[in-house]
Each structure stands twice: as structure tokens, then as C-alpha cells.
Design a protein around this motif. Structure first.
Motif, PDB file in Angstrom:
ATOM      1  N   ARG A   3      27.991   9.947 -10.317  1.00  0.00           N
ATOM      2  CA  ARG A   3      28.450  11.191 -10.914  1.00  0.00           C
ATOM      3  C   ARG A   3      27.293  11.837 -11.670  1.00  0.00           C
ATOM      4  O   ARG A   3      26.554  11.166 -12.377  1.00  0.00           O
ATOM      5  CB  ARG A   3      29.599  10.887 -11.862  1.00  0.00           C
ATOM      6  CG  ARG A   3      30.219  12.115 -12.466  1.00  0.00           C
ATOM      7  CD  ARG A   3      31.409  11.701 -13.329  1.00  0.00           C
ATOM      8  NE  ARG A   3      31.843  12.801 -14.120  1.00  0.00           N
ATOM      9  CZ  ARG A   3      32.802  13.638 -13.765  1.00  0.00           C
ATOM     10  NH1 ARG A   3      33.425  13.473 -12.623  1.00  0.00           N
ATOM     11  NH2 ARG A   3      33.160  14.630 -14.542  1.00  0.00           N
ATOM     12  N   LYS A   5      25.501  14.435 -14.444  1.00  0.00           N
ATOM     13  CA  LYS A   5      25.738  14.771 -15.839  1.00  0.00           C
ATOM     14  C   LYS A   5      25.717  16.287 -15.963  1.00  0.00           C
ATOM     15  O   LYS A   5      24.753  16.927 -15.565  1.00  0.00           O
ATOM     16  CB  LYS A   5      24.649  14.147 -16.709  1.00  0.00           C
ATOM     17  CG  LYS A   5      24.844  14.362 -18.171  1.00  0.00           C
ATOM     18  CD  LYS A   5      23.706  13.726 -18.952  1.00  0.00           C
ATOM     19  CE  LYS A   5      23.796  14.198 -20.395  1.00  0.00           C
ATOM     20  NZ  LYS A   5      22.495  14.163 -21.039  1.00  0.00           N
ATOM     21  N   ARG A   6      26.789  16.870 -16.503  1.00  0.00           N
ATOM     22  CA  ARG A   6      26.850  18.320 -16.686  1.00  0.00           C
ATOM     23  C   ARG A   6      25.764  18.778 -17.649  1.00  0.00           C
ATOM     24  O   ARG A   6      25.464  18.114 -18.638  1.00  0.00           O
ATOM     25  CB  ARG A   6      28.204  18.748 -17.239  1.00  0.00           C
ATOM     26  CG  ARG A   6      29.310  18.689 -16.239  1.00  0.00           C
ATOM     27  CD  ARG A   6      30.570  19.248 -16.862  1.00  0.00           C
ATOM     28  NE  ARG A   6      31.685  19.107 -15.948  1.00  0.00           N
ATOM     29  CZ  ARG A   6      32.939  19.228 -16.311  1.00  0.00           C
ATOM     30  NH1 ARG A   6      33.265  19.504 -17.564  1.00  0.00           N
ATOM     31  NH2 ARG A   6      33.901  19.092 -15.431  1.00  0.00           N
ATOM     32  N   THR A   8      24.196  20.984 -20.581  1.00  0.00           N
ATOM     33  CA  THR A   8      24.643  21.592 -21.831  1.00  0.00           C
ATOM     34  C   THR A   8      23.601  22.644 -22.228  1.00  0.00           C
ATOM     35  O   THR A   8      22.457  22.596 -21.771  1.00  0.00           O
ATOM     36  CB  THR A   8      24.752  20.555 -22.966  1.00  0.00           C
ATOM     37  OG1 THR A   8      23.443  20.043 -23.246  1.00  0.00           O
ATOM     38  CG2 THR A   8      25.704  19.424 -22.596  1.00  0.00           C
ATOM     39  N   ARG A  23      19.051  20.453 -10.900  1.00  0.00           N
ATOM     40  CA  ARG A  23      20.268  20.177 -11.655  1.00  0.00           C
ATOM     41  C   ARG A  23      21.291  21.287 -11.463  1.00  0.00           C
ATOM     42  O   ARG A  23      22.485  21.037 -11.314  1.00  0.00           O
ATOM     43  CB  ARG A  23      19.944  20.033 -13.148  1.00  0.00           C
ATOM     44  CG  ARG A  23      19.016  18.899 -13.528  1.00  0.00           C
ATOM     45  CD  ARG A  23      19.726  17.586 -13.748  1.00  0.00           C
ATOM     46  NE  ARG A  23      20.823  17.613 -14.675  1.00  0.00           N
ATOM     47  CZ  ARG A  23      20.727  17.459 -15.994  1.00  0.00           C
ATOM     48  NH1 ARG A  23      19.553  17.280 -16.556  1.00  0.00           N
ATOM     49  NH2 ARG A  23      21.805  17.469 -16.738  1.00  0.00           N
ATOM     50  N   GLU A  27      25.068  20.882  -9.813  1.00  0.00           N
ATOM     51  CA  GLU A  27      26.269  21.251 -10.568  1.00  0.00           C
ATOM     52  C   GLU A  27      26.995  22.420  -9.904  1.00  0.00           C
ATOM     53  O   GLU A  27      28.220  22.487  -9.912  1.00  0.00           O
ATOM     54  CB  GLU A  27      25.936  21.572 -12.022  1.00  0.00           C
ATOM     55  CG  GLU A  27      27.199  21.723 -12.847  1.00  0.00           C
ATOM     56  CD  GLU A  27      26.989  21.635 -14.346  1.00  0.00           C
ATOM     57  OE1 GLU A  27      27.929  22.029 -15.063  1.00  0.00           O
ATOM     58  OE2 GLU A  27      25.938  21.177 -14.799  1.00  0.00           O
ATOM     59  N   TYR A  30      29.177  21.078  -7.300  1.00  0.00           N
ATOM     60  CA  TYR A  30      30.334  20.456  -7.932  1.00  0.00           C
ATOM     61  C   TYR A  30      31.393  21.504  -8.252  1.00  0.00           C
ATOM     62  O   TYR A  30      32.583  21.351  -7.902  1.00  0.00           O
ATOM     63  CB  TYR A  30      29.897  19.724  -9.202  1.00  0.00           C
ATOM     64  CG  TYR A  30      31.025  19.330 -10.119  1.00  0.00           C
ATOM     65  CD1 TYR A  30      31.782  18.195  -9.873  1.00  0.00           C
ATOM     66  CD2 TYR A  30      31.337  20.097 -11.247  1.00  0.00           C
ATOM     67  CE1 TYR A  30      32.822  17.819 -10.722  1.00  0.00           C
ATOM     68  CE2 TYR A  30      32.364  19.728 -12.093  1.00  0.00           C
ATOM     69  CZ  TYR A  30      33.105  18.600 -11.829  1.00  0.00           C
ATOM     70  OH  TYR A  30      34.130  18.237 -12.666  1.00  0.00           O
ATOM     71  N   TRP A  31      31.009  22.586  -8.927  1.00  0.00           N
ATOM     72  CA  TRP A  31      31.978  23.615  -9.320  1.00  0.00           C
ATOM     73  C   TRP A  31      32.567  24.325  -8.114  1.00  0.00           C
ATOM     74  O   TRP A  31      33.771  24.577  -8.072  1.00  0.00           O
ATOM     75  CB  TRP A  31      31.337  24.628 -10.266  1.00  0.00           C
ATOM     76  CG  TRP A  31      31.152  24.068 -11.635  1.00  0.00           C
ATOM     77  CD1 TRP A  31      29.975  23.784 -12.260  1.00  0.00           C
ATOM     78  CD2 TRP A  31      32.179  23.686 -12.549  1.00  0.00           C
ATOM     79  NE1 TRP A  31      30.206  23.260 -13.497  1.00  0.00           N
ATOM     80  CE2 TRP A  31      31.554  23.194 -13.705  1.00  0.00           C
ATOM     81  CE3 TRP A  31      33.569  23.720 -12.506  1.00  0.00           C
ATOM     82  CZ2 TRP A  31      32.269  22.740 -14.814  1.00  0.00           C
ATOM     83  CZ3 TRP A  31      34.279  23.274 -13.607  1.00  0.00           C
ATOM     84  CH2 TRP A  31      33.638  22.786 -14.733  1.00  0.00           C
ATOM     85  N   ASP A  44      38.461  23.126 -17.988  1.00  0.00           N
ATOM     86  CA  ASP A  44      37.280  23.281 -17.136  1.00  0.00           C
ATOM     87  C   ASP A  44      36.680  24.671 -17.246  1.00  0.00           C
ATOM     88  O   ASP A  44      35.488  24.849 -17.009  1.00  0.00           O
ATOM     89  CB  ASP A  44      37.618  23.013 -15.662  1.00  0.00           C
ATOM     90  CG  ASP A  44      37.708  21.535 -15.336  1.00  0.00           C
ATOM     91  OD1 ASP A  44      37.239  20.706 -16.151  1.00  0.00           O
ATOM     92  OD2 ASP A  44      38.236  21.214 -14.255  1.00  0.00           O
ATOM     93  N   ALA A  47      33.702  24.747 -19.649  1.00  0.00           N
ATOM     94  CA  ALA A  47      32.534  24.055 -19.084  1.00  0.00           C
ATOM     95  C   ALA A  47      31.897  24.895 -17.977  1.00  0.00           C
ATOM     96  O   ALA A  47      30.671  24.947 -17.861  1.00  0.00           O
ATOM     97  CB  ALA A  47      32.941  22.688 -18.549  1.00  0.00           C
ATOM     98  N   TYR A  48      32.719  25.568 -17.196  1.00  0.00           N
ATOM     99  CA  TYR A  48      32.190  26.434 -16.132  1.00  0.00           C
ATOM    100  C   TYR A  48      31.450  27.629 -16.729  1.00  0.00           C
ATOM    101  O   TYR A  48      30.408  28.037 -16.222  1.00  0.00           O
ATOM    102  CB  TYR A  48      33.312  26.893 -15.205  1.00  0.00           C
ATOM    103  CG  TYR A  48      32.831  27.726 -14.050  1.00  0.00           C
ATOM    104  CD1 TYR A  48      32.089  27.149 -13.025  1.00  0.00           C
ATOM    105  CD2 TYR A  48      33.103  29.085 -13.975  1.00  0.00           C
ATOM    106  CE1 TYR A  48      31.622  27.901 -11.958  1.00  0.00           C
ATOM    107  CE2 TYR A  48      32.642  29.849 -12.915  1.00  0.00           C
ATOM    108  CZ  TYR A  48      31.910  29.249 -11.910  1.00  0.00           C
ATOM    109  OH  TYR A  48      31.443  30.000 -10.866  1.00  0.00           O
ATOM    110  N   PHE A  51      28.067  26.470 -17.761  1.00  0.00           N
ATOM    111  CA  PHE A  51      27.220  26.325 -16.581  1.00  0.00           C
ATOM    112  C   PHE A  51      26.717  27.676 -16.081  1.00  0.00           C
ATOM    113  O   PHE A  51      25.529  27.845 -15.802  1.00  0.00           O
ATOM    114  CB  PHE A  51      27.962  25.601 -15.450  1.00  0.00           C
ATOM    115  CG  PHE A  51      27.232  25.689 -14.150  1.00  0.00           C
ATOM    116  CD1 PHE A  51      26.041  25.014 -13.955  1.00  0.00           C
ATOM    117  CD2 PHE A  51      27.708  26.491 -13.132  1.00  0.00           C
ATOM    118  CE1 PHE A  51      25.343  25.123 -12.757  1.00  0.00           C
ATOM    119  CE2 PHE A  51      27.023  26.608 -11.936  1.00  0.00           C
ATOM    120  CZ  PHE A  51      25.839  25.923 -11.752  1.00  0.00           C
TER     121      PHE A  51
END
Length: 92
Positions: A3, A5-6, A8, A23, A27, A30-31, A44, A47-48, A51
């Protein structure tokens, strides 16, 4: 597959664009997979948003266009854009 790592905001400020591109690509996949499958969960959305803020700061289409024009016209291009951390440049 391990997995990821998101990202930040704090971490992205310490990385330069060269370090961020892989990275961001991981990600982003993933989204997009979550969105495509309709698997976005409550919480979510924040977090989106983080990103996308990082992605838009790192991938600046206006800068790409101006650098391309500068190269065509034989003008120097500032390499700090790729080598200095986003936080140091004030881009994030």
C-alpha cells in the motif's frame, strides 16, 4: 502490492517536483480507481482535496508553457523549479 503512503501538504513541501512526480502518479491511479468503482467513502473527500492541491501545485501547466516558450526563444530556464522543494519555492 504494498500500500502506498498518501501525500500530505507537509511532506510535499519538503520534496521537489522530480521527487513528487512518481508519487503523484501512483496516488492519482489510486483515486481514479476508487472514483471509477464508486468506492469513495465518507471522509475521503478531504484527502482527495489535499491530493489535488498538491498535484496542481506540482504540475503547473502555466509554468510548462512559459518554460517551453523560453526554450524556443533560447532564453535560460530556472532549474530551481525542478530541484528545490515546493515549500522553499513558495508553491505550496
Amino acid at each position: 502490492m504494498p500500500r502506498f503512503k498518501r501525500l500530505t501538504i507537509e511532506e510535499a513541501r519538503t520534496l521537489n517536483r522530480e521527487q513528487l512526480l512518481d508519487r503523484i502518479e501512483i496516488e492519482q491511479k489510486y483515486w481514479y480507481r476508487l472514483i471509477e468503482r464508486g468506492q469513495i467513502r465518507p471522509g475521503d473527500d478531504e484527502a482527495y482535496k489535499v491530493f489535488t492541491q498538491i498535484m496542481h501545485a506540482a504540475i503547473d501547466p502555466g509554468r510548462a508553457a512559459s518554460d517551453t516558450l523560453a526554450l524556443i526563444e533560447g532564453e535560460p530556464v530556472n532549474k530551481d523549479y525542478w530541484t528545490k522543494p515546493l515549500g522553499e519555492l513558495g508553491d505550496l
